[in-house]
Scaffold this active site. Structure first.
Site, short mmCIF file in Angstrom:
data_model
loop_
_atom_site.label_atom_id
_atom_site.label_comp_id
_atom_site.label_asym_id
_atom_site.label_seq_id
_atom_site.Cartn_x
_atom_site.Cartn_y
_atom_site.Cartn_z
N HIS A 191 0.86 -1.18 0.00
CA HIS A 191 0.00 0.00 0.00
C HIS A 191 0.90 1.23 0.00
CE1 HIS A 191 -2.96 3.02 1.03
NE2 HIS A 191 -3.92 2.13 0.91
N ASP A 195 -6.92 -5.65 2.06
CA ASP A 195 -7.74 -6.44 1.15
C ASP A 195 -7.48 -7.93 1.38
OD1 ASP A 195 -8.83 -4.14 -0.24
OD2 ASP A 195 -6.84 -3.91 -1.11
#
Length: 381
Positions: free
Chosen positions: A280, A321
């Protein structure tokens, strides 16, 4: 991605090491441990080049503005949440620590600047969580709810309660005044998942100025009803690069079952595709939301295999996720559970941002940099 050593990054930036580290902590430059020497770090070359060009003054103002919306510098002020040195904060409180005990209702009270805990719904119907029902219910409100401009924050908070109840009745149906995580666990008949659901809802309630939140703020800036801001945020969240990224994780797990994690990852990378489960840009040392969630349920074996292989091959840690998809598998939740959890949680953040945007009184209206055919000559009379 190409990576630079600290020496190469400093040479390109023409700056001091402290400035390089500050840019990393602020999320402007992504970094990862050097596989050859874990005591050293490598720095994302594209991020370094972008900052080097900015400092050299070689970019036009419109180019700066265009790149700002792609993981660039902040574009508006907000007191709701921020990411600093790899930690997520809600109005100054560490979100991972807050998630140890808080509910989504308490998170809403914090993000909305309200002191009271929220009632979480109005229906006792025993139905299944449904994203389609949430869309329809919100759309039904949009044409009758009042515009948000010209109303006090107290009035908007009262309406936000109602909008959240509308979303909750669709995504976590259950008895009134039951905490949302319990309603969600009961609707899926998975009481053992309740505490992990509570933790996930808190961790996902807000995440600074992501795509869906920016959409919600644009909608609110036009004076639309709060229900319209949540509807617009929800529509954006369904994109595969945002809240629906868990489907990419599921696809990797299916491939892992078929051919093994290493081969599944090799195929994905060979096709030039990004791997949704890892990394990320705002968390160079790993997504704090993932680490705050993964320690509270047993990781299914195929997810553990994918995590080990991916972190070694890609050099990035798993993200939220991955954690959501893993949690759904661990508790045998419905396949769409990750997007249901994400949507319910993030509705709280969208409402907080909508109310903050209304209070600013500003219309968000950037200009486009025209790149089409040359305009025809205009003859003035």
């Amino acid at each position: 991605m190409s990576w630079l050593t600290a020496e190469e990054a400093l040479q390109a930036l023409k700056t001091k090491p402290q400035t390089l580290y500050a840019n990393v902590s602020r999320g402007r430059i992504r970094a990862k441990p050097d596989p050859a020497d874990p005591r050293r770090s490598l720095y994302q070359a594209a991020d370094v080049q972008r900052l080097a060009e900015r400092h050299a003054g070689r970019r036009k103002a419109e180019t700066v503005a265009a790149e700002t919306i792609r993981w660039g510098d902040p574009v508006l002020s907000s007191a709701i949440s921020t990411i600093i040195e790899g930690r997520l904060f809600y109005r100054g409180r560490d979100a991972a620590d807050f998630a140890d005990t808080a509910t989504l209702e308490q998170t809403a009270a914090l993000l909305w600047n309200g002191a009271e805990a929220l009632s979480s719904g109005t229906t006792g119907e025993n139905t299944s969580p449904s994203l389609q029902t949430a869309f329809l219910a919100l759309a039904g409100r949009v044409t009758t709810d009042l515009p948000s401009l010209g109303r006090s924050q107290a009035a908007l908070r009262r309406e936000a309660h109602g909008v959240l109840s509308t979303v909750s009745d669709a995504l976590a149906p259950g008895l009134p005044d039951r905490p949302l995580h319990l309603r969600l666990a009961e609707s899926w008949q998975r009481p053992q998942a309740a505490d992990c659901l509570r933790r996930a809802l808190v961790l996902l309630a807000d995440h600074e100025l992501n795509a869906s939140t920016f959409t919600a703020r644009v909608t609110a800036s036009a004076g639309a009803a709060l229900s319209a801001t949540v509807l617009s945020g929800l529509a954006t969240l369904t994109g595969p690069l945002h809240g629906a990224a868990w489907q990419g994780v599921d696809a990797l797990i299916e491939a892992t079952i078929a051919v093994g994690a290493e081969q599944a990852l090799r195929r994905t990378l060979a096709q030039g595709n990004s791997v949704a489960a890892f990394g990320h840009p705002l968390y160079p040392d790993g997504d704090i939301r993932a680490s705050a969630l993964l320690g509270y349920f047993p990781l299914p074996s195929k997810f553990a295999e994918l995590r080990e292989a991916g972190e070694a091959m890609i050099g990035e840690k798993v993200n939220v996720d991955f954690a959501l998809a893993a949690m759904a598998a661990a508790f045998d939740l419905p396949r769409e559970a990750p997007i249901i959890i994400f949507s319910l949680a993030r509705s709280v953040g969208w409402l907080a941002h909508a109310m903050e945007q209304v209070e600013s009184g500003e219309l968000i209206r950037p200009r486009a940099r025209y790149a089409g055919p040359a305009p025809e000559t205009v003859t003035r009379r």
